[in-house]
Every structure is written in structure tokens, then in C-alpha cells.
Motif scaffolding. Sequence first.
Motif, PDB file in Angstrom:
ATOM      1  N   ALA A  79      11.196  38.850   8.227  1.00  0.00           N
ATOM      2  CA  ALA A  79      12.293  38.976   8.715  1.00  0.00           C
ATOM      3  C   ALA A  79      13.402  37.907   8.098  1.00  0.00           C
ATOM      4  O   ALA A  79      14.315  38.398   7.681  1.00  0.00           O
ATOM      5  N   LEU A  80      12.643  36.698   7.912  1.00  0.00           N
ATOM      6  CA  LEU A  80      13.568  35.655   7.376  1.00  0.00           C
ATOM      7  C   LEU A  80      13.877  36.103   5.873  1.00  0.00           C
ATOM      8  O   LEU A  80      14.929  36.147   5.226  1.00  0.00           O
ATOM      9  N   THR A  81      12.912  36.660   5.275  1.00  0.00           N
ATOM     10  CA  THR A  81      13.005  37.061   3.734  1.00  0.00           C
ATOM     11  C   THR A  81      13.830  38.157   3.666  1.00  0.00           C
ATOM     12  O   THR A  81      14.932  38.249   2.707  1.00  0.00           O
ATOM     13  N   SER A  82      13.747  39.020   4.596  1.00  0.00           N
ATOM     14  CA  SER A  82      14.724  40.294   4.385  1.00  0.00           C
ATOM     15  C   SER A  82      16.268  39.711   4.808  1.00  0.00           C
ATOM     16  O   SER A  82      17.108  40.088   4.166  1.00  0.00           O
ATOM     17  N   SER A  83      16.383  38.852   5.492  1.00  0.00           N
ATOM     18  CA  SER A  83      17.900  38.073   5.880  1.00  0.00           C
ATOM     19  C   SER A  83      18.367  37.420   4.636  1.00  0.00           C
ATOM     20  O   SER A  83      19.358  37.745   4.187  1.00  0.00           O
ATOM     21  N   ILE A  84      17.442  36.801   3.860  1.00  0.00           N
ATOM     22  CA  ILE A  84      17.795  36.184   2.662  1.00  0.00           C
ATOM     23  C   ILE A  84      18.164  37.075   1.571  1.00  0.00           C
ATOM     24  O   ILE A  84      19.161  37.060   0.790  1.00  0.00           O
ATOM     25  N   SER A  85      17.200  38.078   1.489  1.00  0.00           N
ATOM     26  CA  SER A  85      17.337  39.075   0.329  1.00  0.00           C
ATOM     27  C   SER A  85      18.531  40.045   0.668  1.00  0.00           C
ATOM     28  O   SER A  85      19.230  40.718  -0.397  1.00  0.00           O
ATOM     29  N   SER A  86      19.009  40.294   1.668  1.00  0.00           N
ATOM     30  CA  SER A  86      19.903  41.282   2.143  1.00  0.00           C
ATOM     31  C   SER A  86      21.393  40.708   1.713  1.00  0.00           C
ATOM     32  O   SER A  86      22.224  41.576   1.388  1.00  0.00           O
ATOM     33  N   ARG A  87      21.252  39.430   1.055  1.00  0.00           N
ATOM     34  CA  ARG A  87      22.617  38.898   0.568  1.00  0.00           C
ATOM     35  C   ARG A  87      22.765  39.385  -0.818  1.00  0.00           C
ATOM     36  O   ARG A  87      23.662  39.004  -1.532  1.00  0.00           O
ATOM     37  N   TYR A  88      21.668  40.042  -1.499  1.00  0.00           N
ATOM     38  CA  TYR A  88      21.736  40.389  -3.182  1.00  0.00           C
ATOM     39  C   TYR A  88      21.679  41.803  -3.139  1.00  0.00           C
ATOM     40  O   TYR A  88      20.868  42.733  -2.250  1.00  0.00           O
ATOM     41  N   SER A  89      22.187  42.258  -4.185  1.00  0.00           N
ATOM     42  CA  SER A  89      21.911  43.614  -4.712  1.00  0.00           C
ATOM     43  C   SER A  89      20.833  43.571  -5.576  1.00  0.00           C
ATOM     44  O   SER A  89      20.427  42.624  -6.142  1.00  0.00           O
ATOM     45  N   ILE A  90      20.531  44.857  -6.335  1.00  0.00           N
ATOM     46  CA  ILE A  90      19.420  44.730  -7.242  1.00  0.00           C
ATOM     47  C   ILE A  90      19.729  44.097  -8.649  1.00  0.00           C
ATOM     48  O   ILE A  90      19.155  43.343  -9.292  1.00  0.00           O
ATOM     49  N   GLU A  91      20.955  44.212  -8.832  1.00  0.00           N
ATOM     50  CA  GLU A  91      21.817  43.738  -9.955  1.00  0.00           C
ATOM     51  C   GLU A  91      21.979  42.206  -9.964  1.00  0.00           C
ATOM     52  O   GLU A  91      21.553  41.555 -10.859  1.00  0.00           O
ATOM     53  N   GLN A  92      22.305  41.563  -8.886  1.00  0.00           N
ATOM     54  CA  GLN A  92      22.242  40.342  -8.683  1.00  0.00           C
ATOM     55  C   GLN A  92      20.868  39.675  -8.775  1.00  0.00           C
ATOM     56  O   GLN A  92      20.905  38.592  -9.179  1.00  0.00           O
ATOM     57  N   ILE A  93      20.044  40.229  -8.249  1.00  0.00           N
ATOM     58  CA  ILE A  93      18.622  39.713  -8.353  1.00  0.00           C
ATOM     59  C   ILE A  93      18.033  39.784  -9.755  1.00  0.00           C
ATOM     60  O   ILE A  93      17.568  38.975 -10.312  1.00  0.00           O
ATOM     61  N   SER A  94      18.369  40.800 -10.452  1.00  0.00           N
ATOM     62  CA  SER A  94      17.948  40.900 -11.827  1.00  0.00           C
ATOM     63  C   SER A  94      18.771  39.816 -12.840  1.00  0.00           C
ATOM     64  O   SER A  94      18.360  39.085 -13.512  1.00  0.00           O
ATOM     65  N   ASN A  95      20.045  39.497 -12.344  1.00  0.00           N
ATOM     66  CA  ASN A  95      20.901  38.575 -13.053  1.00  0.00           C
ATOM     67  C   ASN A  95      20.344  36.984 -12.608  1.00  0.00           C
ATOM     68  O   ASN A  95      20.640  36.143 -13.365  1.00  0.00           O
ATOM     69  N   LEU A  96      19.591  36.864 -11.755  1.00  0.00           N
ATOM     70  CA  LEU A  96      19.065  35.689 -11.298  1.00  0.00           C
ATOM     71  C   LEU A  96      18.065  35.169 -12.579  1.00  0.00           C
ATOM     72  O   LEU A  96      17.478  33.876 -12.669  1.00  0.00           O
ATOM     73  N   ARG A  97      17.516  36.191 -13.076  1.00  0.00           N
ATOM     74  CA  ARG A  97      16.451  35.971 -14.331  1.00  0.00           C
ATOM     75  C   ARG A  97      17.417  35.583 -15.529  1.00  0.00           C
ATOM     76  O   ARG A  97      17.806  36.581 -16.318  1.00  0.00           O
ATOM     77  N   SER A  98      17.468  34.159 -15.933  1.00  0.00           N
ATOM     78  CA  SER A  98      18.411  34.045 -17.177  1.00  0.00           C
ATOM     79  C   SER A  98      17.392  33.683 -18.042  1.00  0.00           C
ATOM     80  O   SER A  98      16.222  33.476 -17.822  1.00  0.00           O
ATOM     81  N   GLY A  99      17.902  33.583 -19.208  1.00  0.00           N
ATOM     82  CA  GLY A  99      16.843  32.978 -20.412  1.00  0.00           C
ATOM     83  C   GLY A  99      16.570  31.854 -20.499  1.00  0.00           C
ATOM     84  O   GLY A  99      15.444  31.294 -20.997  1.00  0.00           O
ATOM     85  N   LYS A 100      17.107  30.853 -19.726  1.00  0.00           N
ATOM     86  CA  LYS A 100      16.841  29.321 -19.634  1.00  0.00           C
ATOM     87  C   LYS A 100      15.848  29.124 -18.763  1.00  0.00           C
ATOM     88  O   LYS A 100      15.601  29.671 -17.585  1.00  0.00           O
TER      89      LYS A 100
END
Length: 181
Positions: A79-100
Motif C-alpha cells: 500500500a505504501l509503494t502504491s501511495s508513492i508510485s501514484s504520484r508518477y505517470s509512466i512517462e515520469q517514471i521513464s524520465n527518472l532514468r537519466s543517463g547520469k
Amino acid sequence: AASALLFLGDISDAQRHANVLIEKLPFTDSLAAQYIVLRSWERIGKYEEQVARGLAVLRGLKFDIPLEPNPTFTMEAMALTSSISSRYSIEQISNLRSGKVDTRKKNILLSLNSIITGGLRSSSPFLPLITCAVVNYSLQNGIYEESALSFACLGYFKIALLGDFREARFWADATMNILKK
């Protein structure tokens, strides 16, 4: 040296060298050596030992992992993981993967990924908790390719434990996007 020994298949020497580093270094500086120990257990098929050591690493990193898993704690973690992840769209999650690459964060994720592998292979009752910890860590610290396994596992647990196919699809799509980037 320990990493080279592991690569060459000299598991006992790799463990010995890594354990010397772990004993001499502060915990946060020993994460690469912790990873070598975790992988060495994996290479010789000692998955329960890998998970036990991995849980110690998680606790050392201040993850909230109980000494004994129980259904209530597992459902609360999901439930906590769902709460944290609900703040993100698929696109936002993908953007958390930077090249750095942040070497410390990458070493932590390598270790966490190894713990998931051991948990899968040993059918560990801790696996859902480990999975949630890795997903939460990834969302808070950046996504790497190593994050994909935990995202896929979370999708599986959403179906297996909760019957939530919609959220499982979300995690499957997030996994696919992580691997594409």
C-alpha cells in the motif's frame, strides 16, 4: 581484486577479499563489496544465504524490513509503494532514468537487484517486501536498468496477492519503458 576473482569463478577467494573490505570500511563505503558477496552466494546457488545477507544490507541501509515477514506488514508495504508510485505517470517514471550514473546509488541497486534474484530463486517470503523496498528506492533515487526487475515483480505481486490487474499493467508498462530507454 574481489570483483575479478568473482568474474573468474574463484568464489571463495572473492568472498574472502570482499569480507575483508566490508570489515574495514564503513557500511556505506562497503556496498560494492557487499554486492560481490551477494553475487558469490548466487553463483554457488546458496540463495537463502544470499537473501539473509541481503536483508542485513537492506536493514543497514535503513529499509524497514521485519525480522519475520507477515501478511499484514507485506500488505502495508504494498500500500505504501502504491501511495508513492501514484504520484508518477509512466512517462515520469521513464524520465527518472537519466543517463547520469551515481555510483553509490548504482551499487545499492545492484545489491538490491541481486537480493531479488535470490528471493525469486529461493521462493523467499521476504520477496514482496524486498520488491517494494527496491521500487520505492528507485522512485526516490532514480531509475536504472536494474530497477526493471523489481517493477516487474511488483506487477506480479499486484496480481498474485491483490488481484489488481490494472495496477499490474501499470508496472508492466513501466518495466517496458525502463528497458527501452
